[in-house]
Every structure is written in C-alpha cells, then in structure tokens.
Design an enzyme around this catalytic site. Structure first.
Site, PDB file in Angstrom:
ATOM      1  N   TYR A 170       7.933   2.285  -7.372  1.00 41.61           N
ATOM      2  CA  TYR A 170       7.230   1.015  -7.578  1.00 41.61           C
ATOM      3  C   TYR A 170       6.855   0.821  -9.055  1.00 41.61           C
ATOM      4  CZ  TYR A 170       6.795   1.543  -2.507  1.00 41.61           C
ATOM      5  OH  TYR A 170       7.055   1.736  -1.175  1.00 41.61           O
ATOM      6  N   GLU A 172       0.853  -1.187   0.000  1.00 38.80           N
ATOM      7  CA  GLU A 172       0.000   0.000   0.000  1.00 38.80           C
ATOM      8  C   GLU A 172       0.883   1.230   0.000  1.00 38.80           C
ATOM      9  OE1 GLU A 172      -0.769  -2.189   2.722  1.00 38.80           O
ATOM     10  OE2 GLU A 172      -2.580  -3.101   1.855  1.00 38.80           O
TER      11      GLU A 172
HETATM   12  C1  LIG Z   1      10.349   6.305  -1.411  1.00 41.72           C
HETATM   13  C2  LIG Z   1      11.805   6.319  -0.953  1.00 41.72           C
HETATM   14  C3  LIG Z   1      12.060   5.031  -0.185  1.00 41.72           C
HETATM   15  C4  LIG Z   1      12.699   6.351  -2.218  1.00 41.72           C
HETATM   16  O1  LIG Z   1      14.043   6.227  -1.801  1.00 41.72           O
HETATM   17  P1  LIG Z   1      15.265   6.923  -2.589  1.00 41.72           P
HETATM   18  O2  LIG Z   1      16.488   6.275  -2.121  1.00 41.72           O
HETATM   19  O3  LIG Z   1      15.186   8.400  -2.478  1.00 41.72           O
HETATM   20  O4  LIG Z   1      14.926   6.516  -4.097  1.00 41.72           O
HETATM   21  P2  LIG Z   1      15.964   6.187  -5.259  1.00 41.72           P
HETATM   22  O5  LIG Z   1      17.008   7.229  -5.320  1.00 41.72           O
HETATM   23  O6  LIG Z   1      16.387   4.787  -5.135  1.00 41.72           O
HETATM   24  O7  LIG Z   1      15.020   6.361  -6.535  1.00 41.72           O
HETATM   25  C5  LIG Z   1      14.558   5.238  -7.261  1.00 41.72           C
HETATM   26  C6  LIG Z   1      13.411   5.670  -8.146  1.00 41.72           C
HETATM   27  O8  LIG Z   1      12.312   6.093  -7.329  1.00 41.72           O
HETATM   28  C7  LIG Z   1      11.675   7.235  -7.933  1.00 41.72           C
HETATM   29  N1  LIG Z   1      11.858   8.384  -7.056  1.00 41.72           N
HETATM   30  C8  LIG Z   1      12.454   8.376  -5.836  1.00 41.72           C
HETATM   31  N2  LIG Z   1      12.360   9.597  -5.283  1.00 41.72           N
HETATM   32  C9  LIG Z   1      11.720  10.380  -6.153  1.00 41.72           C
HETATM   33  C10 LIG Z   1      11.313  11.740  -6.122  1.00 41.72           C
HETATM   34  N3  LIG Z   1      11.564  12.541  -5.077  1.00 41.72           N
HETATM   35  N4  LIG Z   1      10.635  12.232  -7.186  1.00 41.72           N
HETATM   36  C11 LIG Z   1      10.370  11.451  -8.250  1.00 41.72           C
HETATM   37  N5  LIG Z   1      10.736  10.137  -8.341  1.00 41.72           N
HETATM   38  C12 LIG Z   1      11.386   9.608  -7.294  1.00 41.72           C
HETATM   39  C13 LIG Z   1      12.347   7.420  -9.270  1.00 41.72           C
HETATM   40  O9  LIG Z   1      11.648   6.616 -10.201  1.00 41.72           O
HETATM   41  C14 LIG Z   1      13.714   6.842  -9.035  1.00 41.72           C
HETATM   42  O10 LIG Z   1      14.333   6.380 -10.201  1.00 41.72           O
HETATM   43  P3  LIG Z   1      15.328   7.366 -11.011  1.00 41.72           P
HETATM   44  O11 LIG Z   1      16.462   7.639 -10.061  1.00 41.72           O
HETATM   45  O12 LIG Z   1      15.733   6.532 -12.185  1.00 41.72           O
HETATM   46  O13 LIG Z   1      14.536   8.595 -11.318  1.00 41.72           O
HETATM   47  C15 LIG Z   1      12.130   7.581  -0.106  1.00 41.72           C
HETATM   48  O14 LIG Z   1      11.656   8.736  -0.769  1.00 41.72           O
HETATM   49  C16 LIG Z   1      11.552   7.552   1.298  1.00 41.72           C
HETATM   50  O15 LIG Z   1      12.140   7.019   2.222  1.00 41.72           O
HETATM   51  N6  LIG Z   1      10.345   8.155   1.484  1.00 41.72           N
HETATM   52  C17 LIG Z   1       9.734   8.212   2.812  1.00 41.72           C
HETATM   53  C18 LIG Z   1       9.197   6.856   3.226  1.00 41.72           C
HETATM   54  C19 LIG Z   1       8.191   6.340   2.234  1.00 41.72           C
HETATM   55  O16 LIG Z   1       7.364   7.091   1.721  1.00 41.72           O
HETATM   56  N7  LIG Z   1       8.241   5.025   1.974  1.00 41.72           N
HETATM   57  C20 LIG Z   1       7.324   4.384   1.070  1.00 41.72           C
HETATM   58  C21 LIG Z   1       6.136   3.925   1.800  1.00 41.72           C
HETATM   59  S1  LIG Z   1       4.953   3.140   0.708  1.00 41.72           S
END
Ligand SMILES: CC(C)(COP(=O)(O)OP(=O)(O)OC[C@H]1O[C@@H](n2cnc3c(N)ncnc32)[C@H](O)[C@@H]1OP(=O)(O)O)[C@@H](O)C(=O)NCCC(=O)NCCS
Length: 210
Positions: A156, A144
């Site tokens: 995702y 979710e």
């Molecule tokens: C979601 C989360 C885990 C992503 O982690 P991250 O290490 O920043 O992400 P990555 O650098 O590995 O990015 C991987 C892909 O995710 C997407 N993405 C991640 N952050 C993004 C942003 N701020 N805006 C747009 N796309 C994003 C992109 O598709 C990216 O691929 P790309 O680098 O080729 O564009 C992080 O933002 C987080 O911890 N958020 C708070 C907790 C949360 O919401 N968890 C999910 C609960 S369902």
C-alpha cells in the site's frame, strides 16, 4: 507465466474461498460474496488468473473508461471487460474487491494464493482496484490493515497510501489493531503522475515475467 485480472463471477467464489482460507483467519461466507457481486452499483471484485499463454481478449473494443490506465498499460494482462463471462480455465491465484460509499472507495479484501506470492499479483490486483475506484468516480481510497501485516503495508505504501489512523482492537480473532490507510486525493495530478510512473515500471516487470 501471464497473470491477468478480470471481474469476479459467482462461479469463481469456491476458488476465491480456497485462497481466502489460506490468507485470513475469518473467511467470508459465500453468500457475502454473492451479495457483493450482485451490488454492481457500489461493489467491484476482481480475480487474478495465471496462464502460460496470453489471456483471452474480447472481440469488441473495451467500453470507454474514466481513467483508461489499466487498459493502456496492461492490455496484455487484462481479459477484456466486454466479455466478462468468457470461461477461462486458467486457475485463480488471487482476488480483491472494493465498495464505494459516497466518494470513498474502500478496499474490502485482497489476497494472493501463498504459492504465487511475490510475483506481482498483489500489485496487479491493487492496480485493478485503483482503476475501479477511478471508474466509480471515487475521490479517495481507504482500507484497514493489521499492524503486523508488513507485506501488505509495503504494497500500500508503494502505491501512495499513507497511515491516517488506528482502529483499536479492530480484528476480532486476536484483538489486533488496524492501521487505517488511505490515498486522500486520487485526482491530484501529482498522484496520477506517480501512479503512471509506478505502472510503467510494473508493466516492464510483468513483461519480463511473461
Ligand atoms: C499482501 C499480498 C496481497 C501481497 O501480494 P503479492 O502478490 O505477494 O505481492 P507483490 O508480489 O505484488 O508485491 C508488491 C509489493 O508489495 C510489497 N510486498 C509484498 N510482499 C512482501 C513481503 N513478503 N515482504 C515485503 N514486501 C512485500 C512490496 O512492496 C512489493 O513490491 P516489490 O516487489 O517492488 O518489492 C499477499 O502477501 C497476501 O495475500 N497476504 C495475505 C492476505 C493479506 O494480508 N491481504 C491484505 C489484507 S489488508
């Protein structure tokens, strides 16, 4: 910088909770993590660490893996699972977990330290969780995500999740709806091919960053 993943241990929980407090409005109790970590049949939790040097490697060969993707492609970015208790001083910068119900793996949590976001750590963790789902014999993965959480949804979608439903007012802190997303057929050859292609691209990115 090297980012690598390894199984979460009970002593990792305080560091995980620090990231969680900056990532989610309703954090889990430490006891919830302990319960999940002890349910080794159904639950898998990972931490990501950041290190200026390559991660410690185990001395024994890795045990046979159902998919083997991660060890093949990310050898330099995984601490060997044969030595999960190797103490490492590299700080924890992210974590994630899933549990298995019948043939469905459900991602329960994933988060990256805000200071380390957009460096591929979320992607590394998601790859690790997908690998764990294969190892547990899951046929599909579900999760979710808040309708407002664009960053997570993009992550995702990149890995082949599709929106399969909505859970109305799922989040109790603000009554926000959740999107239910899933990879319906993990073993579909087309999905495996797509995953391998993504992983090759991602591996090249990690190498450049390292
Ligand atoms: C979601 C989360 C885990 C992503 O982690 P991250 O290490 O920043 O992400 P990555 O650098 O590995 O990015 C991987 C892909 O995710 C997407 N993405 C991640 N952050 C993004 C942003 N701020 N805006 C747009 N796309 C994003 C992109 O598709 C990216 O691929 P790309 O680098 O080729 O564009 C992080 O933002 C987080 O911890 N958020 C708070 C907790 C949360 O919401 N968890 C999910 C609960 S369902």
């Amino acid at each position: 910088m090297y980012y690598f993943i390894e199984p979460m241990k009970e002593e990792d929980i305080p560091a995980v909770q620090q990231i969680e407090a900056q990532s989610f409005p309703i954090p889990w109790a430490a006891s919830t993590y302990r319960r999940e970590l002890r349910d080794t049949q159904r639950c898998r939790y990972l931490v990501a660490r950041a290190s200026p040097a390559p991660p410690p490697q185990g001395t024994s060969p890795a045990p046979p893996r159902r998919s083997g993707f991660l060890s093949q492609l990310f050898g330099a970015f995984m601490a060997q699972p044969v030595q999960p208790n190797v103490a490492t001083s590299a700080p924890i910068v992210g974590y994630g977990g899933l549990w298995l119900s019948a043939d469905e793996a459900h991602v329960t949590t994933i988060a990256v330290d805000p200071a380390y976001r957009r460096r591929g750590i979320g992607e590394l963790l998601l790859n690790g969780l997908i690998d764990q789902a294969y190892e547990l014999g899951a046929r599909m993965i579900t999760l979710e995500v808040r309708v407002s959480n664009d960053a997570a949804q993009r992550l995702y979608l990149k890995y082949g999740f599709t929106v399969v439903g909505t859970r109305r007012r799922y989040y109790t802190d603000n009554g926000e709806d959740a999107l239910l997303m899933s990879i319906e057929a993990l073993n579909d050859p087309a999905y495996r091919q797509r995953l391998n292609a993504l992983r090759r691209q991602f591996y090249a990115r990690l190498q450049r960053q390292a």
